[in-house]
Design a protein around this motif. Structure first.
Motif, PDB file in Angstrom:
ATOM      1  N   ILE A 178       0.567  -1.262   0.308  1.00  0.00           N
ATOM      2  CA  ILE A 178      -0.296  -0.301  -0.256  1.00  0.00           C
ATOM      3  C   ILE A 178       0.518   1.114   0.337  1.00  0.00           C
ATOM      4  O   ILE A 178       0.627   2.237  -0.687  1.00  0.00           O
ATOM      5  N   ASN A 184      -5.669  -2.557  -4.922  1.00  0.00           N
ATOM      6  CA  ASN A 184      -5.691  -4.053  -4.116  1.00  0.00           C
ATOM      7  C   ASN A 184      -5.461  -4.816  -5.598  1.00  0.00           C
ATOM      8  O   ASN A 184      -5.309  -5.425  -4.787  1.00  0.00           O
ATOM      9  N   VAL A 202      -6.637  -5.463   4.321  1.00  0.00           N
ATOM     10  CA  VAL A 202      -6.330  -4.373   4.093  1.00  0.00           C
ATOM     11  C   VAL A 202      -7.319  -3.939   5.440  1.00  0.00           C
ATOM     12  O   VAL A 202      -7.116  -2.947   6.213  1.00  0.00           O
ATOM     13  N   ASN A 213      -8.088   5.330   6.032  1.00  0.00           N
ATOM     14  CA  ASN A 213      -8.360   5.166   4.663  1.00  0.00           C
ATOM     15  C   ASN A 213      -6.100   4.818   4.418  1.00  0.00           C
ATOM     16  O   ASN A 213      -5.488   4.789   5.165  1.00  0.00           O
ATOM     17  N   ARG A 214      -5.860   4.700   3.396  1.00  0.00           N
ATOM     18  CA  ARG A 214      -5.526   4.314   2.944  1.00  0.00           C
ATOM     19  C   ARG A 214      -3.847   5.458   2.563  1.00  0.00           C
ATOM     20  O   ARG A 214      -2.953   5.104   3.183  1.00  0.00           O
TER      21      ARG A 214
END
Length: 230
Positions: A178, A184, A202, A213-214
């Motif tokens: 990530i 993904n 994740v 969040n990412r």
């Protein structure tokens, strides 16, 4: 920063603006663009702090547009003085750059109401003047992204969840991917997993680390020294 409030004059009169910039072309371009904006009138432009002081006394503008290099003076100190002097009655729009990093955040601390890219369009700068005159704040999207990154980097380690030790080896591997910017789908191909399984990993690692969040996951991975692939 004071609570924002509309500063448009009574009876719908034009918002008065002073431009402060050391470069003649910048002053001329801003003056022309703003004078063509409905509801806005430029009442003067200043090259130096002394000229700006005189204009503030003579014209009592409602908005001052400051170039980061502006007025042969440090821009942050200039904005600080404007905010303290006016008690929030003057709204300050700052023209700045992405590369300035922490300086961008400092402008908000000292009282700027709008941050716009100096190399952006004159229309965007005019939009910022209209916004602050209506009692709003405005930050150009690229600068907002810089600010978010700066603030995320300031999240203390204690604010996170259980930490890397709580992650399985697969979840740590996923976190590293990530942080490398992989989606993904790309992670699934790299690890020879289904995309559904990657989404599961994740979701799990975000929950364990207390992240939303990412974007926060990327900052966390970099701050924690998570090894990146390759």
């Amino acid at each position: 920063m004071d609570v924002l409030r509309p500063i448009r004059g009574d009876g719908g009169r034009d918002v008065t603006v002073v431009v402060c910039a050391s470069r003649p072309l910048t002053r001329a371009g801003l003056r022309a663009a703003l004078n063509e904006t409905a509801g806005v009138t430029v009442v003067g432009d200043a090259e130096t702090p002394m000229q700006l002081e005189r204009l503030l006394r003579e014209q009592a503008p409602q908005v001052v547009v400051v170039d980061d290099e502006g007025c042969e003076s440090d821009g942050i100190e200039l904005v600080r003085r404007l905010a303290e002097r006016s008690g929030g009655r003057i709204a300050v729009v700052v023209l700045t750059e992405l590369e300035l990093g922490e300086r961008v955040l400092e402008y908000l601390r000292v009282g700027a109401r709008a941050l716009v890219l100096g190399d952006g369009s004159l229309g965007e700068i005019a939009q910022a003047v209209v916004a602050v005159a209506s009692g709003h704040a405005l930050i150009a999207p690229p600068l907002a992204a810089v600010l978010v990154d700066l603030m995320l980097r300031r999240i203390p380690a204690a604010a996170y969840g259980a930490g890397l030790s709580s992650l399985t080896p697969r979840e740590q591997e996923t976190l590293g991917l990530i942080a490398s910017g992989l989606s993904n789908q790309e992670i699934a191909k790299t690890l020879f997993l289904s995309e559904k399984t990657v989404k599961f990993h994740v979701s799990n690692l975000l929950g364990k680390l207390g992240l939303r969040n990412r974007s926060q996951a990327i900052v966390y991975a970099r701050d924690s020294g998570v090894p990146l692939p390759g």
